[in-house]
Design a protein around this motif. Sequence first.
Motif, PDB file in Angstrom:
ATOM      1  N   ALA A 133      27.610 -29.736   7.040  1.00 33.03           N
ATOM      2  CA  ALA A 133      27.169 -28.526   6.328  1.00 33.03           C
ATOM      3  C   ALA A 133      28.359 -27.726   5.821  1.00 33.03           C
ATOM      4  O   ALA A 133      28.350 -27.228   4.682  1.00 33.03           O
ATOM      5  CB  ALA A 133      26.298 -27.676   7.251  1.00 33.03           C
ATOM      6  N   ASP A 134      29.402 -27.607   6.628  1.00 35.62           N
ATOM      7  CA  ASP A 134      30.598 -26.887   6.196  1.00 35.62           C
ATOM      8  C   ASP A 134      31.252 -27.577   5.006  1.00 35.62           C
ATOM      9  O   ASP A 134      31.719 -26.913   4.058  1.00 35.62           O
ATOM     10  CB  ASP A 134      31.592 -26.779   7.353  1.00 35.62           C
ATOM     11  CG  ASP A 134      31.084 -25.874   8.466  1.00 35.62           C
ATOM     12  OD1 ASP A 134      30.189 -25.047   8.193  1.00 35.62           O
ATOM     13  OD2 ASP A 134      31.574 -26.005   9.610  1.00 35.62           O
ATOM     14  N   ARG A 135      31.284 -28.903   5.038  1.00 39.29           N
ATOM     15  CA  ARG A 135      31.950 -29.637   3.968  1.00 39.29           C
ATOM     16  C   ARG A 135      31.145 -29.622   2.670  1.00 39.29           C
ATOM     17  O   ARG A 135      31.713 -29.667   1.580  1.00 39.29           O
ATOM     18  CB  ARG A 135      32.197 -31.087   4.407  1.00 39.29           C
ATOM     19  CG  ARG A 135      33.310 -31.208   5.438  1.00 39.29           C
ATOM     20  CD  ARG A 135      33.426 -32.625   5.988  1.00 39.29           C
ATOM     21  NE  ARG A 135      34.627 -32.733   6.821  1.00 39.29           N
ATOM     22  CZ  ARG A 135      35.805 -33.148   6.394  1.00 39.29           C
ATOM     23  NH1 ARG A 135      35.948 -33.508   5.137  1.00 39.29           N
ATOM     24  NH2 ARG A 135      36.832 -33.209   7.209  1.00 39.29           N
ATOM     25  N   LEU A 136      29.822 -29.582   2.791  1.00 33.55           N
ATOM     26  CA  LEU A 136      28.971 -29.595   1.596  1.00 33.55           C
ATOM     27  C   LEU A 136      28.568 -28.189   1.165  1.00 33.55           C
ATOM     28  O   LEU A 136      27.813 -28.040   0.184  1.00 33.55           O
ATOM     29  CB  LEU A 136      27.716 -30.443   1.849  1.00 33.55           C
ATOM     30  CG  LEU A 136      27.941 -31.928   2.151  1.00 33.55           C
ATOM     31  CD1 LEU A 136      26.611 -32.644   2.349  1.00 33.55           C
ATOM     32  CD2 LEU A 136      28.735 -32.593   1.030  1.00 33.55           C
ATOM     33  N   ALA A 137      29.054 -27.182   1.889  1.00 33.95           N
ATOM     34  CA  ALA A 137      28.747 -25.790   1.553  1.00 33.95           C
ATOM     35  C   ALA A 137      27.244 -25.531   1.509  1.00 33.95           C
ATOM     36  O   ALA A 137      26.708 -24.969   0.542  1.00 33.95           O
ATOM     37  CB  ALA A 137      29.399 -25.399   0.229  1.00 33.95           C
ATOM     38  N   CYS A 138      26.554 -26.003   2.553  1.00 36.29           N
ATOM     39  CA  CYS A 138      25.118 -25.776   2.651  1.00 36.29           C
ATOM     40  C   CYS A 138      24.776 -25.478   4.103  1.00 36.29           C
ATOM     41  O   CYS A 138      25.652 -25.470   4.967  1.00 36.29           O
ATOM     42  CB  CYS A 138      24.327 -26.980   2.142  1.00 36.29           C
ATOM     43  SG  CYS A 138      24.569 -28.482   3.125  1.00 36.29           S
ATOM     44  N   SER A 139      23.522 -25.236   4.387  1.00 36.46           N
ATOM     45  CA  SER A 139      23.108 -24.923   5.759  1.00 36.46           C
ATOM     46  C   SER A 139      22.956 -26.207   6.572  1.00 36.46           C
ATOM     47  O   SER A 139      22.746 -27.298   6.023  1.00 36.46           O
ATOM     48  CB  SER A 139      21.785 -24.160   5.746  1.00 36.46           C
ATOM     49  OG  SER A 139      20.733 -24.995   5.293  1.00 36.46           O
ATOM     50  N   GLU A 140      23.054 -26.056   7.873  1.00 38.09           N
ATOM     51  CA  GLU A 140      22.841 -27.190   8.761  1.00 38.09           C
ATOM     52  C   GLU A 140      21.406 -27.699   8.637  1.00 38.09           C
ATOM     53  O   GLU A 140      21.142 -28.893   8.765  1.00 38.09           O
ATOM     54  CB  GLU A 140      23.154 -26.784  10.200  1.00 38.09           C
ATOM     55  CG  GLU A 140      23.179 -27.931  11.190  1.00 38.09           C
ATOM     56  CD  GLU A 140      23.628 -27.497  12.572  1.00 38.09           C
ATOM     57  OE1 GLU A 140      23.484 -28.309  13.519  1.00 38.09           O
ATOM     58  OE2 GLU A 140      24.109 -26.355  12.718  1.00 38.09           O
ATOM     59  N   TRP A 141      20.472 -26.751   8.384  1.00 38.65           N
ATOM     60  CA  TRP A 141      19.073 -27.136   8.199  1.00 38.65           C
ATOM     61  C   TRP A 141      18.918 -28.047   6.989  1.00 38.65           C
ATOM     62  O   TRP A 141      18.160 -29.026   7.011  1.00 38.65           O
ATOM     63  CB  TRP A 141      18.218 -25.875   8.020  1.00 38.65           C
ATOM     64  CG  TRP A 141      16.771 -26.181   7.786  1.00 38.65           C
ATOM     65  CD1 TRP A 141      15.801 -26.367   8.722  1.00 38.65           C
ATOM     66  CD2 TRP A 141      16.123 -26.339   6.513  1.00 38.65           C
ATOM     67  NE1 TRP A 141      14.597 -26.633   8.131  1.00 38.65           N
ATOM     68  CE2 TRP A 141      14.762 -26.626   6.770  1.00 38.65           C
ATOM     69  CE3 TRP A 141      16.576 -26.263   5.185  1.00 38.65           C
ATOM     70  CZ2 TRP A 141      13.841 -26.834   5.748  1.00 38.65           C
ATOM     71  CZ3 TRP A 141      15.649 -26.479   4.164  1.00 38.65           C
ATOM     72  CH2 TRP A 141      14.301 -26.760   4.442  1.00 38.65           C
ATOM     73  N   ALA A 142      19.649 -27.756   5.912  1.00 41.23           N
ATOM     74  CA  ALA A 142      19.571 -28.570   4.693  1.00 41.23           C
ATOM     75  C   ALA A 142      20.096 -29.983   4.949  1.00 41.23           C
ATOM     76  O   ALA A 142      19.556 -30.970   4.430  1.00 41.23           O
ATOM     77  CB  ALA A 142      20.348 -27.909   3.563  1.00 41.23           C
ATOM     78  N   VAL A 143      21.145 -30.082   5.755  1.00 36.81           N
ATOM     79  CA  VAL A 143      21.675 -31.407   6.105  1.00 36.81           C
ATOM     80  C   VAL A 143      20.637 -32.203   6.878  1.00 36.81           C
ATOM     81  O   VAL A 143      20.369 -33.378   6.593  1.00 36.81           O
ATOM     82  CB  VAL A 143      22.976 -31.268   6.920  1.00 36.81           C
ATOM     83  CG1 VAL A 143      23.426 -32.641   7.440  1.00 36.81           C
ATOM     84  CG2 VAL A 143      24.075 -30.652   6.075  1.00 36.81           C
ATOM     85  N   GLY A 144      20.027 -31.553   7.890  1.00 39.46           N
ATOM     86  CA  GLY A 144      19.004 -32.224   8.679  1.00 39.46           C
ATOM     87  C   GLY A 144      17.805 -32.638   7.846  1.00 39.46           C
ATOM     88  O   GLY A 144      17.230 -33.718   8.044  1.00 39.46           O
ATOM     89  N   ARG A 145      17.424 -31.782   6.889  1.00 40.09           N
ATOM     90  CA  ARG A 145      16.283 -32.095   6.021  1.00 40.09           C
ATOM     91  C   ARG A 145      16.584 -33.318   5.151  1.00 40.09           C
ATOM     92  O   ARG A 145      15.734 -34.207   5.005  1.00 40.09           O
ATOM     93  CB  ARG A 145      15.961 -30.892   5.134  1.00 40.09           C
ATOM     94  CG  ARG A 145      14.775 -31.094   4.195  1.00 40.09           C
ATOM     95  CD  ARG A 145      14.430 -29.793   3.498  1.00 40.09           C
ATOM     96  NE  ARG A 145      13.320 -29.972   2.568  1.00 40.09           N
ATOM     97  CZ  ARG A 145      13.435 -30.342   1.310  1.00 40.09           C
ATOM     98  NH1 ARG A 145      14.668 -30.579   0.811  1.00 40.09           N
ATOM     99  NH2 ARG A 145      12.384 -30.486   0.524  1.00 40.09           N
ATOM    100  N   SER A 146      17.777 -33.378   4.592  1.00 44.18           N
ATOM    101  CA  SER A 146      18.148 -34.544   3.773  1.00 44.18           C
ATOM    102  C   SER A 146      18.137 -35.814   4.603  1.00 44.18           C
ATOM    103  O   SER A 146      17.675 -36.878   4.147  1.00 44.18           O
ATOM    104  CB  SER A 146      19.534 -34.332   3.159  1.00 44.18           C
ATOM    105  OG  SER A 146      19.537 -33.239   2.258  1.00 44.18           O
ATOM    106  N   LEU A 147      18.636 -35.709   5.818  1.00 39.78           N
ATOM    107  CA  LEU A 147      18.674 -36.881   6.687  1.00 39.78           C
ATOM    108  C   LEU A 147      17.267 -37.324   7.066  1.00 39.78           C
ATOM    109  O   LEU A 147      16.947 -38.521   7.046  1.00 39.78           O
ATOM    110  CB  LEU A 147      19.494 -36.562   7.940  1.00 39.78           C
ATOM    111  CG  LEU A 147      19.637 -37.691   8.967  1.00 39.78           C
ATOM    112  CD1 LEU A 147      20.290 -38.920   8.330  1.00 39.78           C
ATOM    113  CD2 LEU A 147      20.467 -37.213  10.158  1.00 39.78           C
ATOM    114  N   ARG A 148      16.397 -36.376   7.408  1.00 38.86           N
ATOM    115  CA  ARG A 148      15.028 -36.727   7.783  1.00 38.86           C
ATOM    116  C   ARG A 148      14.278 -37.372   6.618  1.00 38.86           C
ATOM    117  O   ARG A 148      13.489 -38.302   6.815  1.00 38.86           O
ATOM    118  CB  ARG A 148      14.280 -35.483   8.262  1.00 38.86           C
ATOM    119  CG  ARG A 148      14.685 -35.002   9.652  1.00 38.86           C
ATOM    120  CD  ARG A 148      13.726 -33.943  10.164  1.00 38.86           C
ATOM    121  NE  ARG A 148      13.698 -32.756   9.292  1.00 38.86           N
ATOM    122  CZ  ARG A 148      14.527 -31.740   9.413  1.00 38.86           C
ATOM    123  NH1 ARG A 148      15.462 -31.756  10.360  1.00 38.86           N
ATOM    124  NH2 ARG A 148      14.438 -30.702   8.599  1.00 38.86           N
TER     125      ARG A 148
END
Length: 252
Positions: free
Chosen positions: A213-228
């Motif tokens: 999330a830090d590297r992509l400048a987005c929220s941790e929730w957004a990372v988890g959503r993309s992965l799911r």
Amino acid sequence: MTDSVFNGVAGDVISPSHHALPGRRRTLDGASMTPPVPTQPSLEPGRVPVVIHADDPVLRAGIVHCLTPCPTVELVDDGDARYETVAVFPVDTPDEAVKARLRACGQVEAGRAVLVTRTLMDADFLDVMGAGVRVIVRSHDVSPGRLVRAVTTAAAGHGDLPEDLVGRLLLHAASMRQTATGRRAEGPASRPSPRELAVLRHISEGFSNREIADRLACSEWAVGRSLRQVMDRWGVRSREHATAYAIQAGHI
């Protein structure tokens, strides 16, 4: 003429009708005595019997070294193998001779086998899986703890594969499904989006969701959503499986 035959010892008379049958002995009063039947060595409760199938003495010695100190494992000879025995096959690579031994082994057929191998080509992987092997350990991953876990998993009838082999298996299943339906999965449903691809690439490099999330400048929730989303679309169960699938499919 008397009906009795003397055996040369005074007072010891045996009737001809009481001659011992093969495999049996008789007492003086005619009672039958059956020799005791040899039994398998007793196994301590809670210990998993393990038989090692190895032509290479060095490979065998390595497995023995790992398993001997473990209190939950008991090494047995091939002749003492029983139904619940786990068979361990340490090999350099599963050639045709090894595959023949796997197919002929009762423990492999029952799913209680561990293959320890250095190399494993796709065709060989499918062959050993077809023979019944469900637990595979790479030679460079072998340690007492890893090997004991593999044996315990096999004894329970479960499977345990390295992540890259899980990816291969998923790709093979997908290929079989495409062949059965007569079409190939194309379009956005089979290929990750740019955000999903970035997430998978960072996971393959060992980053956590927070770091991604830090590297992509987005929220941790957004990372988890993309992965799911990509996991649900590909039908995989973990981030590691998703990454293995993406690598095998050539996405990353």
